[in-house]
Design an enzyme around this catalytic site. Structure first.
Site, short mmCIF file in Angstrom:
data_model
loop_
_atom_site.label_atom_id
_atom_site.label_comp_id
_atom_site.label_asym_id
_atom_site.label_seq_id
_atom_site.Cartn_x
_atom_site.Cartn_y
_atom_site.Cartn_z
N ARG A 79 0.85 -1.20 0.00
CA ARG A 79 0.00 0.00 0.00
C ARG A 79 0.88 1.25 0.00
O ARG A 79 1.97 1.26 0.53
CB ARG A 79 -0.91 0.01 1.23
N TYR A 218 -1.37 -3.53 -6.90
CA TYR A 218 -1.17 -4.27 -5.66
C TYR A 218 -2.43 -4.32 -4.78
O TYR A 218 -3.12 -3.30 -4.63
CB TYR A 218 0.00 -3.67 -4.85
N GLY A 220 -4.12 -3.94 -1.56
CA GLY A 220 -4.89 -2.87 -0.91
C GLY A 220 -5.07 -1.63 -1.76
O GLY A 220 -5.95 -0.82 -1.49
N LYS A 227 -9.56 -2.53 1.73
CA LYS A 227 -9.32 -1.40 2.61
C LYS A 227 -10.13 -0.17 2.19
O LYS A 227 -10.65 0.57 3.03
CB LYS A 227 -7.82 -1.08 2.69
N HIS A 247 -10.33 -2.72 11.55
CA HIS A 247 -9.24 -3.56 11.02
C HIS A 247 -9.00 -4.70 12.01
O HIS A 247 -8.02 -4.70 12.74
CB HIS A 247 -7.99 -2.68 10.87
N SER A 269 -1.17 -3.75 10.25
CA SER A 269 -0.79 -4.64 9.16
C SER A 269 0.49 -5.39 9.50
O SER A 269 1.44 -4.80 10.03
CB SER A 269 -0.58 -3.82 7.89
N CYS A 271 1.02 -7.59 11.82
CA CYS A 271 1.27 -7.71 13.26
C CYS A 271 0.49 -8.86 13.89
O CYS A 271 0.31 -8.89 15.11
CB CYS A 271 0.97 -6.40 13.96
N ASP A 294 -9.02 -9.98 8.87
CA ASP A 294 -8.54 -8.62 8.57
C ASP A 294 -9.54 -7.51 8.87
O ASP A 294 -9.15 -6.45 9.32
CB ASP A 294 -8.13 -8.54 7.10
N ARG A 389 2.30 -12.14 -0.49
CA ARG A 389 0.98 -12.53 0.01
C ARG A 389 0.43 -13.76 -0.68
O ARG A 389 0.67 -13.98 -1.87
CB ARG A 389 -0.01 -11.37 -0.24
P1 GTP Z 1 -2.08 -7.88 7.43
O1 GTP Z 1 -2.60 -8.93 6.52
O2 GTP Z 1 -1.02 -7.04 6.82
O3 GTP Z 1 -3.17 -7.02 8.00
O4 GTP Z 1 -1.27 -8.63 8.63
P2 GTP Z 1 -1.73 -9.51 9.88
O5 GTP Z 1 -2.05 -8.62 11.03
O6 GTP Z 1 -2.77 -10.48 9.49
O7 GTP Z 1 -0.37 -10.24 10.29
P3 GTP Z 1 0.05 -11.80 10.17
O8 GTP Z 1 -0.78 -12.69 11.05
O9 GTP Z 1 0.10 -12.16 8.75
O10 GTP Z 1 1.53 -11.75 10.77
C1 GTP Z 1 2.53 -10.97 10.22
C2 GTP Z 1 3.88 -11.46 10.64
O11 GTP Z 1 3.96 -11.52 12.07
C3 GTP Z 1 4.18 -12.86 10.13
O12 GTP Z 1 5.51 -12.92 9.68
C4 GTP Z 1 3.99 -13.72 11.34
O13 GTP Z 1 4.78 -14.89 11.30
C5 GTP Z 1 4.37 -12.81 12.50
N1 GTP Z 1 3.62 -13.14 13.74
C6 GTP Z 1 2.28 -13.36 13.84
N2 GTP Z 1 1.94 -13.70 15.11
C7 GTP Z 1 3.08 -13.69 15.83
C8 GTP Z 1 3.39 -13.94 17.22
O14 GTP Z 1 2.52 -14.26 18.05
N3 GTP Z 1 4.69 -13.79 17.59
C9 GTP Z 1 5.67 -13.44 16.70
N4 GTP Z 1 6.91 -13.31 17.15
N5 GTP Z 1 5.42 -13.20 15.38
C10 GTP Z 1 4.15 -13.32 14.96
C1 SPV Z 2 -2.82 -4.69 5.13
O1 SPV Z 2 -1.85 -4.06 4.69
O2 SPV Z 2 -3.36 -4.43 6.24
C2 SPV Z 2 -3.36 -5.83 4.36
C3 SPV Z 2 -2.91 -6.00 3.00
O3 SPV Z 2 -4.21 -6.55 4.87
S1 SPV Z 2 -3.64 -4.88 1.91
O4 SPV Z 2 -4.68 -5.55 1.18
O5 SPV Z 2 -2.61 -4.42 0.99
O6 SPV Z 2 -4.20 -3.77 2.64
MN MN Z 3 -4.71 -5.92 7.04
#
Ligand code: GTP
Ligand code: SPV
Ligand code: MN
Length: 606
Positions: A79, A218, A220, A227, A247, A269, A271, A294, A389
């Site tokens: 994004r 891309y 988002g 989003k 979110h 994002s 996290c 999400d 992704r």
């Molecule tokens: P968006 O799709 O961007 O909104 O991200 P999201 O909030 O769904 O994050 P996601 O669950 O994909 O995690 C992002 C990164 O954080 C990945 O590389 C995970 O492996 C890492 N991660 C997720 N949960 C944990 C956790 O509990 N501990 C640690 N150390 N890393 C984590």
């Molecule tokens: C984020 O960035 O929070 C996502 C991926 O979930 S996107 O669709 O690019 O917003």
């Molecule tokens: Mn997201």
């Protein structure tokens, strides 16, 4: 004006006048070679994925059914927040956290960019619905795009095509979403695998409920139901109608006694939302099922509780770090195929790989389409982009909650706010009440990740994990959260918790094992709500000691876990000026109740 003839333009499968005239207007401006109405069929998916393979955009995977590898242009990977605008009539309605331009000025600029921008391409019209199709009041949209990648991705991520056209009928309301990659083709000009434009605009007209996007293919930036609609435009609808567009992931937690609880969690994002949403609890007897990873729309039910619906139909998940240990359910979901993988690495036997996945091959094609070996990785060149992704249908998730498609939604017991902070923020803190919880959300902070363009790792305030997604003034948004609490019976509101899975030791290691072990925090939160778990009162809220959490069999060092739970008053005192600076930025619209919360926190910290 003489009517332009563009093949397909007059073969519209609808009599919806507003839709027809908008489609004609866009086609006359962008001058595509033809217009195609997307029906969402399997035949259409087969035709478009074949076209994408022929164009060199997709490579079919030999090891996963009906799945494709895709590498974007290296400049179009995330994004673009500095190119994202809220074009309200008045700048004060966009507020200090959004880019703003007057709608007339933005439309003048973008109209010139759109003029002739689909030359040599097909213009697709995609009717879509955010949320279950049988919602009595469905939230509809129509995306016009010149990207086959977008059509295919929208099939995974939304309910789209003919059934939505039926819902649109003659005159149902919809959000018009206009998208172009911004790369017209001259006669005979060879296309590139990932067309895009250096100039990018992701713009929202909140009063008109309208979205215009230009220059990026891309996620988002281009899948406008996600989003742009379900957060930025929906947050404005929610403000006007008394609900919340957030979110947040949605999960179902089932106790050993088979009691069911629903939890929503807002993390910025990259996290941890997808990972928590699909978690496999490490504590015996507890189960998690997934409803969303999400976005959550939270509305009051007739019983006065807040009910959550996930408007999406697929997962657009961060690939790196996903593996059979951290997120086995995501691995099982993508194993079933029907998925698109963008900016991961391609293996020599036609599968995908990314950093953190088991079984690293000795040779790969990197997301930059270059030969890659583990030595490149050691030299700091990852095989996959950090924001690569997978795009995969929700229905394939083996732990999907059966009620995921119920328009009524699920009643939320707890809301978690969380960020990525190396210091200061303990593993979990329970708020004292709704207003204190809103303060926690409003002051949420996190290190920036690769999900948006820009420098990674810098700590910034990310209120409710919505910084890039609030479609109006952040101060008004905070007031809306306070008002939602006031409008409700306090005993029926979800309890708010603040979590941090990412606190680190001095050598940079994570203090908390995370992933499946996060179930221990979920259990504690639910038992707090049930009045069964103990907590220690601290100046920042209720925080458990290691003894007050169920840590039986935890995969981690007790010293580290104690450090993850520590409330360090000096670190918190150092946080206060940062919160003050943030509140300063919000300005006059900051609710006085949040200023009061800050004063009370300062008092308690001494
Ligand atoms: P968006 O799709 O961007 O909104 O991200 P999201 O909030 O769904 O994050 P996601 O669950 O994909 O995690 C992002 C990164 O954080 C990945 O590389 C995970 O492996 C890492 N991660 C997720 N949960 C944990 C956790 O509990 N501990 C640690 N150390 N890393 C984590
Ligand atoms: C984020 O960035 O929070 C996502 C991926 O979930 S996107 O669709 O690019 O917003
Ligand atoms: Mn997201």
């Amino acid at each position: 004006m003489t009517a332009v003839t563009i093949p397909g333009l007059d073969q519209a499968p609808t009599t919806h006048q507003r839709l027809l005239s908008w489609v004609r207007e866009v086609a006359e401006l962008t001058t595509p070679d033809q217009v195609v109405w997307a029906d969402g069929s399997e035949e259409e998916w087969a035709r478009l994925t074949a076209k994408l393979v022929e164009a060199g955009t997709f490579v079919p995977l030999k090891q996963k059914p009906n799945s494709f590898w895709c590498a974007s242009d290296p400049s179009d990977v995330a994004r673009v927040e500095e190119r994202t605008f809220i074009c309200s009539q008045k700048p004060d309605d966009a507020g200090p956290t959004n880019n703003w331009m007057h709608p007339d000025e933005m439309k003048a600029i973008m109209t010139e960019l759109y003029r002739g921008c689909m030359r040599g391409r097909t213009m697709y019209v995609i009717p879509f619905c955010m949320g279950p199709l049988d919602d009595p009041n469905p939230k509809l949209g129509v995306e016009i795009t010149d990207s086959e990648y977008v059509v295919v991705s929208m099939k995974v991520m939304t309910r789209m095509g003919t059934p939505v056209l039926d819902k649109l009928g003659e005159d149902a309301d919809f959000v018009p979403c206009l998208h172009s990659v911004g790369m017209p083709l001259e006669p005979g000009q060879q296309d590139v695998p990932w067309p895009c434009n250096e100039t990018k605009y992701i713009t929202h007209f909140p009063e008109e409920r309208l979205i215009w996007s230009f220059g990026s293919g891309y996620g988002g930036n281009a899948l406008l139901g996600k989003k742009c609609y379900s957060l930025r435009i929906a947050s404005v609808m929610a403000r006007d109608e008394g609900w919340l567009a957030e979110h947040m992931l949605i999960l179902k937690l089932i106790s050993p006694e088979n009691k069911v609880y629903y939890i929503a969690a807002a993390f910025p994002s990259a996290c941890g939302k997808t990972n928590l949403a699909m978690l496999e609890p490490t504590i015996p007897g507890w189960k998690v099922e997934t409803l969303g990873d999400d976005i959550a729309w939270l509305r009051f039910g007739e019983d006065g509780r807040l009910y959550a619906v996930n408007p999406e139909n697929g997962f657009f998940g961060v690939a790196p770090g996903t593996n059979w240990k951290t997120n086995p359910n995501a691995m099982r979901t993508i194993e079933r195929g029907n998925s698109v993988f963008t900016n991961v690495a391609l293996t020599d036997d036609g599968d995908i790989w990314w950093e953190g996945m088991e079984g690293r091959p000795e040779h790969l094609t990197s997301w930059k389409k270059r030969d890659w070996t583990p030595e490149d990785g050691e030299a700091g060149e990852p095989s996959s982009h950090p924001n690569s992704r997978y795009c995969t249908p929700m229905a394939q998730c083996p732990v999907l909650a059966p009620e995921w498609d119920d328009p009524k939604g699920v009643p939320i017991s707890a809301i978690f706010f969380g960020g990525r902070r190396a210091t200061t923020i303990p593993l979990v803190t329970e708020s004292r009440d709704w207003q204190h919880g809103v303060f926690m959300g409003a002051t949420l902070s996190s290190e920036k990740t690769a999900a948006a363009a820009g420098k990674v790792g810098v700590v910034r305030r990310d209120p409710m994990a919505m910084l890039p997604f609030i479609g109006y003034h952040a101060g008004d948004y905070f007031q809306h959260w306070i008002d939602v609490g006031k409008s409700a019976d306090a005993t029926k509101l979800p309890k708010i918790f603040y979590v941090n899975w990412f606190r680190r030791g001095e050598d940079g290691r994570f203090l908390w094992p995370g992933f499946g072990e996060n179930s221990r925090v979920l259990k504690w939160a639910i038992e707090r709500i049930e009045g069964k778990a103990a907590a220690t009162e601290t100046p920042i809220g209720h925080v458990p000691t290691a003894e007050e959490l169920d840590l039986d069999g935890v995969d981690g060092s007790m010293a580290d876990i104690r450090a993850a739970l520590e409330v360090n008053l000096d670190e918190w005192r150092a946080e206060i000026p940062l919160i003050e600076e943030w509140f300063e930025k919000i300005g006059d619209k900051l609710p006085t109740s949040l200023r009061d919360e800050l004063e009370a926190l300062k008092q308690r910290l001494g």
